[in-house]
Design a protein around this motif. Structure first.
Motif, short mmCIF file in Angstrom:
data_model
loop_
_atom_site.label_atom_id
_atom_site.label_comp_id
_atom_site.label_asym_id
_atom_site.label_seq_id
_atom_site.Cartn_x
_atom_site.Cartn_y
_atom_site.Cartn_z
N PRO A 44 -0.29 5.45 1.17
CA PRO A 44 -0.06 5.21 -0.08
C PRO A 44 -0.88 5.54 -1.35
O PRO A 44 -2.21 6.12 -0.92
N ALA A 46 -2.41 4.53 -3.85
CA ALA A 46 -3.58 3.65 -4.02
C ALA A 46 -4.66 4.04 -3.12
O ALA A 46 -5.84 4.05 -3.41
N ALA A 104 0.01 9.64 -9.96
CA ALA A 104 -0.26 8.19 -9.56
C ALA A 104 0.53 7.33 -10.45
O ALA A 104 0.37 7.59 -11.87
N ALA A 108 -0.39 1.68 -8.94
CA ALA A 108 -1.33 2.44 -7.79
C ALA A 108 -2.85 2.40 -8.38
O ALA A 108 -3.70 2.13 -7.61
N ASP A 111 -4.26 -1.08 -8.53
CA ASP A 111 -4.59 -1.41 -7.13
C ASP A 111 -6.01 -0.94 -6.75
O ASP A 111 -6.78 -1.55 -6.23
#
Length: 541
Positions: A44, A46, A104, A108, A111
């Motif tokens: 992911p 993040a 991004a 994200a 987080d």
């Protein structure tokens, strides 16, 4: 004193395509942020942002509870995780560079910041300094504010420019870079040539500028006083731009305490320009900023979390009338009188700015020389009597010892004059002084005092107490200033009737007696010898 240039190599900036694995990443099986996991699918966004950040930064928590990132390869500068020019924006750009065609998302990045804040909380809080700080060996470190992170380190042995600061600094948008100081030998004379003040005032100014870089002592607010045409605002702007350069060296009076705390949090030195009246809340706030202030506020987007802003600041003010200074603040100022500039010697602001920029490196070198000399003798300086700003007075004594000046004596004499000026600007204080001059000694409650004092003029002054409670508080606050003109205030007695009202006793002190405004009392501490010098431990049986 001599200045040397540090031979330590520059660590360099973060360059695209370079990274360094942080201590927390060694020995882990976490894949690099640019590689897919075992299933061939990218982690992911993040997670990749967090991995990218941990490869290039370490994370710390400041003593005021704010998380910061510090580049592993680069200047020793703390970068806030959020906000403009913070780590969040840097990582967003780095992510776009590392993954072409992918940006991004806000979620994200949010987080990732939450995870990085948690990493910062794992470590013990560390000092994060603003413009000036103390090195572990006691040396004073001044951040030049340059992109490469250079700093000036000053000790009793001299000063030098180092490529990487030994202490952690933070930056703010209110800061500007400071030029690298140079050895010139004539820097102080070049500064004096720009200022219309006599030698006594100039020597006090130099001592104040030097003390402004000592981070752990209170600094009196320097007040530039003079009529229109004396160049007060320009002089104060120069003072601030020597200590802590800023694109906004001069500020207007803040609207409230929150606005003041934001200004003070972002600058080590500030100037309040054209002060005519100072409301009580601002006077109290400035007094606390001189000696060290703290503000507790609600953290952003939370109901029960708080942040603490703590600061001890260097202040400058310009005013025409020193009577604008309230009682407590009047005891915490260094007053500098500026002389009227002759029309034939007046220079344009453009010419002054150009001259100041040209001589500033030499002036800084000379000031750091004076600071190094003062630090060499400061530990051995002892004063016969400790005035209100005792730590600052010791610095003045150290400067006098090394430069052959008389700044301490001049400062103490000027401080007495400031107290008198502040009294003359307070109608309530002058009414008390007149009452004592007429009665010799006056005794009664605060309400009776308010009834006794005549209101000057047909309209009551705005700061005249409205009731007995406010009158009693004003008398207590005015006690130090009244004592400076020989009037003592005793508020420890009570009436003998059943009401037991608190009494105020105002009296003229004997000539030459500058005793405290409280009655004589016993010693505050018992007169005992330390253990091991004639003192024995009590019997524990």
């Amino acid at each position: 004193m001599t200045a040397t240039r540090s031979d330590r190599p520059v660590n360099g900036h973060n360059r695209p395509g370079t990274s360094r694995v942080g201590p927390t990443d060694r020995g882990t099986s976490r894949p690099a942020h640019g590689k897919p996991d075992d299933g061939g699918k990218q982690p992911p966004a993040a997670a990749r942002i967090v991995a990218m950040a941990r490869e290039e930064y370490r994370f710390v928590m400041s003593t005021d509870g704010r998380p910061y990132a510090v580049a592993l390869d680069g200047p020793n500068v703390a970068v806030p995780l959020r906000g403009k020019a913070g780590l969040r924006q840097r990582l967003a750009r780095r992510f776009a560079d590392a993954y072409p065609g992918e940006v991004a998302s806000q979620s994200a990045l949010a987080d990732a910041m939450t995870v990085l804040e948690g990493i910062a909380e794992d470590n013990d809080p560390v000092p994060v300094n603003l413009r000036v700080g103390r090195a572990p060996d006691g040396a004073i470190v001044v951040d030049l504010g340059s992109a490469d992170g250079r700093a000036v380190v000053v000790s009793g042995l001299g000063w030098q420019v180092v490529e990487r600061s030994p202490v952690l600094f933070r930056r703010s948008g209110a800061m500007a870079p400071m030029p690298e100081p140079v050895l010139d030998g004539d820097g102080l004379a070049k500064l004096h040539a720009l200022l219309n003040m006599d030698e006594s005032a100039f020597h006090q100014l130099v001592a104040w500028l030097v003390a402004a870089w000592i981070p752990d002592i209170p600094h009196p607010a320097v007040v530039c006083k003079g009529e229109q045409g004396t160049g007060k605002s320009k002089a104060a702007q120069m003072f601030i731009n020597l200590i802590d350069p800023s694109p906004a060296a001069k500020r207007s009076q803040p609207r409230d305490e929150k606005a003041w705390s934001r200004q003070a949090f972002s600058s080590w030195a500030l100037c309040l320009d054209n002060v005519s009246t100072i409301p009580p809340w601002l006077s109290d706030t400035l007094c606390k900023a001189v000696t060290g202030d703290g503000v507790v506020d609600r953290a952003l987007y939370t109901d029960d979390d708080v942040v603490v802003l703590t600061f001890k600041r260097v202040l400058a003010m310009t005013t025409i009338d020193a009577g604008a200074l309230a009682g407590d603040l009047a005891e915490r100022v260094l007053l500098l009188d500026l002389q009227l500039i002759d029309s034939r010697r007046r220079r344009s602001e453009e010419e002054l700015d150009a001259t100041f920029e040209a001589v500033r490196p030499a002036v800084l070198g000379a000031l750091f020389d004076v600071l190094a000399c003062a630090l060499a003798v400061l530990p051995a300086v002892r004063l016969e009597a400790m005035p209100r700003m005792a730590d600052f007075a010791r610095v003045l004594a150290a400067v006098d010892q090394t430069q052959g000046w008389n700044t301490l004596g001049d400062y103490l004499a000027t401080s007495a004059n400031v107290a008198t000026d502040a009294l003359e600007g307070d109608p309530f204080a002058m009414a008390i002084a007149t009452l004592v001059d007429q009665a010799g000694t006056w005794q009664g409650t605060a309400g009776q005092l308010l009834d006794t004092l005549p209101v000057p003029g047909p309209v009551r002054p705005p700061n005249w107490p409205k009731d007995a409670t406010r009158a009693g508080g004003r008398v207590k606050r005015l006690a130090p200033l009244l004592r400076s003109i020989g009037i003592t205030v005793d508020d420890t007695q009570r009436s003998r009737d059943r009401t037991r009202h608190k009494l105020l006793i105002l009296s003229r002190a004997p000539d030459g007696d500058a005793s405290a405004s409280a009655p004589d009392q016993g010693a505050l501490w018992p007169d005992v010898a330390p253990i091991g010098q004639g003192r024995t431990l009590p019997d524990q049986t």
